[in-house]
Design a protein around this motif. Structure first.
Motif, short mmCIF file in Angstrom:
data_model
loop_
_atom_site.label_atom_id
_atom_site.label_comp_id
_atom_site.label_asym_id
_atom_site.label_seq_id
_atom_site.Cartn_x
_atom_site.Cartn_y
_atom_site.Cartn_z
N PRO A 43 0.82 -1.22 0.00
CA PRO A 43 0.00 0.00 0.00
C PRO A 43 0.86 1.26 0.00
CG PRO A 43 0.20 -0.86 2.22
CD PRO A 43 0.91 -1.84 1.33
N GLU A 44 0.20 2.41 -0.05
CA GLU A 44 0.89 3.70 0.04
C GLU A 44 1.65 3.80 1.35
OE1 GLU A 44 1.20 6.01 -2.16
OE2 GLU A 44 -0.12 5.12 -3.68
N GLY A 45 2.83 4.39 1.28
CA GLY A 45 3.64 4.56 2.48
C GLY A 45 4.55 3.38 2.77
N SER A 46 4.46 2.31 2.00
CA SER A 46 5.30 1.14 2.23
C SER A 46 6.68 1.34 1.62
CB SER A 46 4.65 -0.11 1.63
OG SER A 46 4.52 0.03 0.23
N LEU A 47 7.60 0.44 1.98
CA LEU A 47 8.96 0.52 1.46
C LEU A 47 8.99 0.43 -0.06
CD1 LEU A 47 12.02 0.54 2.12
CD2 LEU A 47 11.93 -1.96 2.16
N TRP A 48 8.10 -0.39 -0.64
CA TRP A 48 8.07 -0.56 -2.09
C TRP A 48 7.80 0.75 -2.80
CZ3 TRP A 48 9.15 -2.63 -6.48
CH2 TRP A 48 8.36 -2.43 -7.59
N ARG A 49 7.01 1.61 -2.21
CA ARG A 49 6.62 2.86 -2.86
C ARG A 49 7.55 4.02 -2.51
NH1 ARG A 49 1.81 2.24 -5.44
NH2 ARG A 49 0.78 0.27 -4.99
N GLY A 50 8.77 3.69 -2.06
CA GLY A 50 9.79 4.69 -1.80
C GLY A 50 10.93 4.56 -2.79
N ARG A 51 11.95 5.40 -2.64
CA ARG A 51 13.06 5.42 -3.59
C ARG A 51 13.90 4.15 -3.55
NH1 ARG A 51 14.77 9.96 -6.12
NH2 ARG A 51 16.96 9.32 -5.95
N VAL A 52 13.85 3.42 -2.45
CA VAL A 52 14.61 2.17 -2.38
C VAL A 52 13.75 0.96 -2.72
CG1 VAL A 52 16.23 3.10 -0.68
CG2 VAL A 52 14.17 1.93 0.10
N ILE A 54 13.01 -0.26 -5.50
CA ILE A 54 13.56 -1.07 -6.58
C ILE A 54 14.38 -2.23 -6.03
CG2 ILE A 54 15.61 0.38 -6.80
CD1 ILE A 54 13.73 -1.51 -9.60
N ALA A 55 14.93 -2.06 -4.82
CA ALA A 55 15.71 -3.14 -4.22
C ALA A 55 14.85 -4.37 -3.99
CB ALA A 55 16.34 -2.67 -2.91
N LEU A 56 13.58 -4.17 -3.64
CA LEU A 56 12.68 -5.31 -3.45
C LEU A 56 12.43 -6.05 -4.76
CD1 LEU A 56 9.96 -3.79 -1.08
CD2 LEU A 56 11.80 -5.37 -0.47
N ALA A 57 12.30 -5.29 -5.85
CA ALA A 57 12.05 -5.91 -7.15
C ALA A 57 13.24 -6.73 -7.62
CB ALA A 57 11.71 -4.84 -8.18
N LEU A 58 14.45 -6.27 -7.28
CA LEU A 58 15.66 -6.94 -7.76
C LEU A 58 16.11 -8.06 -6.85
CD1 LEU A 58 17.75 -3.81 -8.84
CD2 LEU A 58 16.42 -5.31 -10.31
N ALA A 59 15.77 -8.00 -5.56
CA ALA A 59 16.36 -8.91 -4.58
C ALA A 59 16.08 -10.38 -4.89
CB ALA A 59 15.86 -8.55 -3.19
N VAL A 60 14.82 -10.70 -5.15
CA VAL A 60 14.45 -12.12 -5.31
C VAL A 60 15.09 -12.75 -6.56
CG1 VAL A 60 12.54 -13.73 -5.64
CG2 VAL A 60 12.35 -11.88 -3.96
N PRO A 61 14.91 -12.18 -7.76
CA PRO A 61 15.53 -12.80 -8.93
C PRO A 61 17.06 -12.82 -8.87
CG PRO A 61 14.56 -10.68 -9.52
CD PRO A 61 14.08 -11.01 -8.15
#
Length: 300
Positions: A43-52, A54-61
């Protein structure tokens, strides 16, 4: 490094000798689906919706790629790891063939078809400019993202590095990613960090294979070493302009007019042809440097 050189040559061969196979291999629809899933979960305000975020998107693959790289490094005296290197590099290269895209622009039958072909060199949403200097910069930007950045991070970190760069580039591609504003801003900043050393090395190679003085002049411009600088594009424009001027001057000595000299030397769209030739010379220079390191025994 010897294995890396073999992997690079094999990946290049796959792209040129089996373009349909390469095109079929270079699919990243799963990454688009992964980004959409993250968008739906946080949701809004979560780590995913901040400047970092992208790290979540890259971490798993990338974690999966790193574990696979380590696991396959030893079996069969590294042969399995070499096959993995070739497959991942061929997968991350491109994803479109730069030679074919440039040839499509040159061979286009009319202005409309030429503009449509040229659009493949520009990021989605960015206006297409058909003047010679802009096309030169577009060729080198495409070469950076399709060839040199993938190659640099592959040589530095192996398949992990190649996938790191390709996914980072895809995350800022509007045709692939529809990220929240802050996440997209962080992704662009991260991509700029990954591309900065590559742009400087390509510019250095351009000075060696092109017009040295013009490239050095671009490097001396204020802010040329900044993170978001366009020094490579400026250096490429200046180098191509000087190369064409020198060729035309040589032919003009034989009595040809400048216009006729350009047609004799380069044919149509001279800037585009010269830019593509310079990009290939830089790639060959990089491969030659890697081969010299291997022969000299400086690296394993």
């Amino acid at each position: 490094m010897a294995a890396s050189l073999i992997a690079v040559l094999a990946a290049l061969a796959i792209g040129h000798l089996a373009p349909s196979l390469a095109a079929g291999l270079r699919q990243f629809g799963w990454f688009r689906d992964w980004l959409r899933w993250l968008n739906a979960q946080f949701p809004e305000g979560s780590l995913w919706r901040g400047r970092v975020g992208i790290a979540l998107a890259l971490a798993v693959p990338l974690l999966a790629a790193g574990l696979l790289q380590v696991a396959l490094d030893r079996p069969l005296l590294g042969f399995v790891g070499l096959l993995c290197d070739i497959a991942v590099l061929a997968w991350c290269w491109g994803p479109r063939d730069l030679d074919r895209d440039v040839a499509a622009i040159i061979d286009a039958p009319d202005a409309h078809a030429r503009r449509e072909a040229a659009a493949r060199l520009w990021p989605v949403g960015e206006p297409v400019r058909m003047d010679g200097p802009s096309l030169v910069e577009a060729v080198f930007r495409s070469a950076l993202r399709r060839w040199f950045a993938v190659l640099f991070w592959f040589l530095l970190l192996g398949p992990f590095g190649a996938l790191l760069y390709r996914l980072s580039a895809l995350a800022v591609d509007e045709a692939v990613a529809d990220l929240p504003p802050d996440t997209a801003s962080g992704a662009r900043a991260w991509l700029a960090v990954l591309e900065w050393p590559v742009a400087q090395l390509v510019t250095l190679a351009l000075a060696l294979v092109g017009n040295f003085d013009s490239v050095v002049g671009a490097w001396r411009e204020p802010g040329a070493l900044g993170l978001h600088t366009r020094v490579l594009g400026h250096a490429a424009r200046a180098s191509v302009r000087c190369d064409i001027a020198e060729e035309v001057a040589d032919y003009a000595e034989s009595g040809l007019t400048p216009t006729t000299a350009i047609a004799e030397v380069f044919g149509e769209m001279p800037e585009l042809r010269d830019a593509m030739a310079l990009a290939w010379r830089i790639l060959v220079l990089w491969l030659a440097a890697i081969a010299l390191f291997v022969i000299a025994g400086w690296v394993r």
